[in-house]
Write an enzyme that holds these catalytic residues in place. Structure first.
Site, PDB file in Angstrom:
ATOM      1  N   GLU A 184     -45.309  11.511 -17.680  1.00  0.00           N
ATOM      2  CA  GLU A 184     -44.754  12.562 -17.951  1.00  0.00           C
ATOM      3  C   GLU A 184     -45.203  13.720 -18.401  1.00  0.00           C
ATOM      4  O   GLU A 184     -44.496  14.899 -18.684  1.00  0.00           O
ATOM      5  CB  GLU A 184     -43.797  12.181 -19.464  1.00  0.00           C
ATOM      6  CG  GLU A 184     -44.679  11.659 -20.493  1.00  0.00           C
ATOM      7  CD  GLU A 184     -45.393  12.665 -21.530  1.00  0.00           C
ATOM      8  OE1 GLU A 184     -44.789  13.556 -21.871  1.00  0.00           O
ATOM      9  OE2 GLU A 184     -46.573  12.353 -22.000  1.00  0.00           O
TER      10      GLU A 184
ATOM     11  N   GLN B  59     -50.393  11.179 -35.976  1.00  0.00           N
ATOM     12  CA  GLN B  59     -50.723   9.852 -35.002  1.00  0.00           C
ATOM     13  C   GLN B  59     -51.895   9.915 -34.240  1.00  0.00           C
ATOM     14  O   GLN B  59     -52.132   8.784 -33.802  1.00  0.00           O
ATOM     15  CB  GLN B  59     -49.282  10.063 -33.948  1.00  0.00           C
ATOM     16  CG  GLN B  59     -49.051   9.344 -32.775  1.00  0.00           C
ATOM     17  CD  GLN B  59     -48.085   9.626 -31.828  1.00  0.00           C
ATOM     18  OE1 GLN B  59     -48.590  10.374 -30.797  1.00  0.00           O
ATOM     19  NE2 GLN B  59     -46.961   9.481 -32.141  1.00  0.00           N
TER      20      GLN B  59
ATOM     21  N   TYR C 241     -38.174   6.332 -29.481  1.00  0.00           N
ATOM     22  CA  TYR C 241     -39.045   6.977 -30.045  1.00  0.00           C
ATOM     23  C   TYR C 241     -40.055   5.993 -30.668  1.00  0.00           C
ATOM     24  O   TYR C 241     -41.329   5.883 -30.705  1.00  0.00           O
ATOM     25  CB  TYR C 241     -38.809   7.962 -31.425  1.00  0.00           C
ATOM     26  CG  TYR C 241     -38.165   9.334 -30.878  1.00  0.00           C
ATOM     27  CD1 TYR C 241     -39.170  10.091 -30.283  1.00  0.00           C
ATOM     28  CD2 TYR C 241     -36.788   9.674 -30.981  1.00  0.00           C
ATOM     29  CE1 TYR C 241     -38.774  11.432 -29.696  1.00  0.00           C
ATOM     30  CE2 TYR C 241     -36.418  11.026 -30.454  1.00  0.00           C
ATOM     31  CZ  TYR C 241     -37.442  11.568 -30.022  1.00  0.00           C
ATOM     32  OH  TYR C 241     -37.051  13.065 -29.570  1.00  0.00           O
ATOM     33  N   LEU C 242     -39.508   4.921 -31.457  1.00  0.00           N
ATOM     34  CA  LEU C 242     -40.114   3.823 -32.041  1.00  0.00           C
ATOM     35  C   LEU C 242     -40.909   3.010 -30.924  1.00  0.00           C
ATOM     36  O   LEU C 242     -42.212   2.528 -31.349  1.00  0.00           O
ATOM     37  CB  LEU C 242     -39.260   2.970 -32.916  1.00  0.00           C
ATOM     38  CG  LEU C 242     -40.101   1.743 -33.542  1.00  0.00           C
ATOM     39  CD1 LEU C 242     -40.805   2.369 -34.573  1.00  0.00           C
ATOM     40  CD2 LEU C 242     -38.914   0.842 -34.156  1.00  0.00           C
ATOM     41  N   ALA C 243     -40.477   2.768 -29.932  1.00  0.00           N
ATOM     42  CA  ALA C 243     -41.045   1.904 -28.663  1.00  0.00           C
ATOM     43  C   ALA C 243     -42.627   2.797 -28.621  1.00  0.00           C
ATOM     44  O   ALA C 243     -43.542   1.950 -28.435  1.00  0.00           O
ATOM     45  CB  ALA C 243     -40.470   2.030 -27.601  1.00  0.00           C
ATOM     46  N   ASP C 244     -42.628   4.097 -28.526  1.00  0.00           N
ATOM     47  CA  ASP C 244     -43.833   4.904 -28.189  1.00  0.00           C
ATOM     48  C   ASP C 244     -44.729   4.367 -29.406  1.00  0.00           C
ATOM     49  O   ASP C 244     -45.976   4.331 -28.975  1.00  0.00           O
ATOM     50  CB  ASP C 244     -43.425   6.311 -28.037  1.00  0.00           C
ATOM     51  CG  ASP C 244     -42.664   6.896 -27.188  1.00  0.00           C
ATOM     52  OD1 ASP C 244     -42.546   5.850 -26.003  1.00  0.00           O
ATOM     53  OD2 ASP C 244     -42.404   8.019 -26.697  1.00  0.00           O
ATOM     54  N   GLN C 245     -44.184   4.437 -30.472  1.00  0.00           N
ATOM     55  CA  GLN C 245     -45.329   4.232 -31.707  1.00  0.00           C
ATOM     56  C   GLN C 245     -45.793   2.784 -31.693  1.00  0.00           C
ATOM     57  O   GLN C 245     -46.832   2.657 -32.326  1.00  0.00           O
ATOM     58  CB  GLN C 245     -44.654   4.621 -32.837  1.00  0.00           C
ATOM     59  CG  GLN C 245     -43.805   5.844 -32.774  1.00  0.00           C
ATOM     60  CD  GLN C 245     -44.666   7.186 -33.056  1.00  0.00           C
ATOM     61  OE1 GLN C 245     -45.723   7.207 -33.509  1.00  0.00           O
ATOM     62  NE2 GLN C 245     -44.119   8.005 -32.070  1.00  0.00           N
TER      63      GLN C 245
ATOM     64  N   HIS D  48     -42.358   8.375 -21.413  1.00  0.00           N
ATOM     65  CA  HIS D  48     -43.550   8.574 -22.446  1.00  0.00           C
ATOM     66  C   HIS D  48     -43.954   7.030 -22.552  1.00  0.00           C
ATOM     67  O   HIS D  48     -45.233   6.974 -22.860  1.00  0.00           O
ATOM     68  CB  HIS D  48     -42.703   8.893 -23.815  1.00  0.00           C
ATOM     69  CG  HIS D  48     -43.194  10.249 -24.315  1.00  0.00           C
ATOM     70  ND1 HIS D  48     -43.340  10.332 -25.550  1.00  0.00           N
ATOM     71  CD2 HIS D  48     -43.893  11.279 -23.834  1.00  0.00           C
ATOM     72  CE1 HIS D  48     -43.703  11.534 -25.970  1.00  0.00           C
ATOM     73  NE2 HIS D  48     -44.088  12.174 -24.771  1.00  0.00           N
TER      74      HIS D  48
END
Length: 338
Positions: free
Chosen positions: A13, A103, A283-287, A308
């Site tokens: 990305e 993060q 979003y949570l998957a990235d974290q 991402h």
């Protein structure tokens, strides 16, 4: 001397996630890295204030040697030192995301020599970054299951583009990692709608809540009026509590965009999440990728693997001896460590 890892910032990305993940992993593993073409996929490539703050924060926390740490730089060399726990304060100087700076540095402090507190001032409600309430209510309960104990507090809101917000996180070193299993979210228990307002008429929030209530059965409908000097700004959130996970989705209001249109964007995102049986949103998957990799095991399901997410996995695999598996079945992708 550990080998130098060379990264291409235009990969995937082409945003700031490559840099943030690399900084975290470099501090944890002690491996130095160089990155070129930083944020090549963005309208304004190179380091913005938010990214430069993350670099400076990482440098201070581990005593790193850095080259290229300046605004607009598209190349960086980072040689980490030893991560030290302590009380840290960093100011972005713009509405850049506080949570994205956190993060970057918090994963390294999971391995520090003692507890830490990190306070960041800047933007807290930014359309391109998870807000503090997402970190506090969604991510941190899952981190606790993995064995990671941190607590984030929103001290002051700072809406984009003005900024002025403050977020602080207290974190303890990890004693041992556990395996996270998030195969299915289970049945929905309840849904909660929430609107934050600062210097914006209350009828805007009432119309946004009405739009949410027109599509979902809301167990709670909350409107919070913040002090005018924390705005102007408006954020709409919808929290989905299921048997196995709580997810939270949000959208930031914009000038000259009606309350109904703003809330409808959120409705669309939540409906997309509910249309599959996947446990985790985009979003949570990235974290979850980095803590799961550090644990060396675990899995979650996501409906739509984002660019991402794929970019983040690729960076993690450069620093850690892990390999991820992504298997798609009936519109749901299972992400696990092989």
């Amino acid at each position: 001397m550990k080998r130098m890892i060379a990264l291409d910032g235009a990969q995937g990305e082409g945003g700031g996630q490559i840099l943030r993940s690399a900084l975290s992993l470099s501090m944890i593993t002690g491996q130095p890295f160089t990155i070129t073409s930083i944020r090549a996929g963005r309208a304004k490539p190179g380091l913005l204030r938010q990214h430069l703050t993350a670099v400076k924060a990482a440098t201070e926390i581990c005593g790193a040697t850095v080259e290229g740490a300046e605004l607009g730089s598209q190349r960086l060399l980072f040689r980490p030192g030893t991560v030290r726990g302590g009380d840290y304060r960093f100011a972005i100087g713009s509405a850049g995301s506080c949570t994205l700076v956190l993060q970057t540095v918090l994963p390294a402090l999971w391995f520090a020599d003692g507890p830490s507190r990190v306070e960041v001032s800047g933007g807290t409600d930014n359309p391109s970054a998870p807000p503090a309430d997402f970190i506090r209510r969604v991510l941190e309960p899952l981190l606790a299951k993995i064995g990671i104990h941190q607590q984030t507090t929103l001290l002051r809101h700072g809406f984009y583009p003005a900024g002025g917000g403050v977020v602080a996180t207290e974190v303890s070193p990890v004693a041992s990692f556990n395996t996270l299993q998030l195969g299915e979210r289970g049945n929905i228990v309840q849904m909660r709608g929430e609107v934050l307002l600062a210097g914006v008429p209350r009828h805007v929030a009432e119309r946004e809540i009405a739009t949410l209530a027109g599509s979902f059965s809301l167990h709670e409908q909350n409107i919070h009026n913040l002090p005018r000097d924390q705005g102007p700004g408006n954020t709409v959130s919808l929290e989905v509590e299921s048997e196995n996970i709580t997810e939270r989705f949000f959208v930031v209001g914009e000038k000259r965009v009606s309350a109904e249109v703003v809330a409808a964007q959120l409705v669309k995102e939540v409906k997309r999440y509910l249309a599959s049986t996947a446990a985790v949103g985009e979003y949570l998957a990235d974290q979850l990728v980095l803590p799961m990799a550090l644990a060396g095991a675990g899995e979650f399901t996501v409906a739509h693997p984002s660019c991402h997410l794929l970019t983040n996995i690729a960076v993690v695999e450069r620093f850690l001896p892990v390999r991820f598996s992504l298997i798609e079945t009936d519109g749901v992708t299972r992400v696990s460590i092989e």
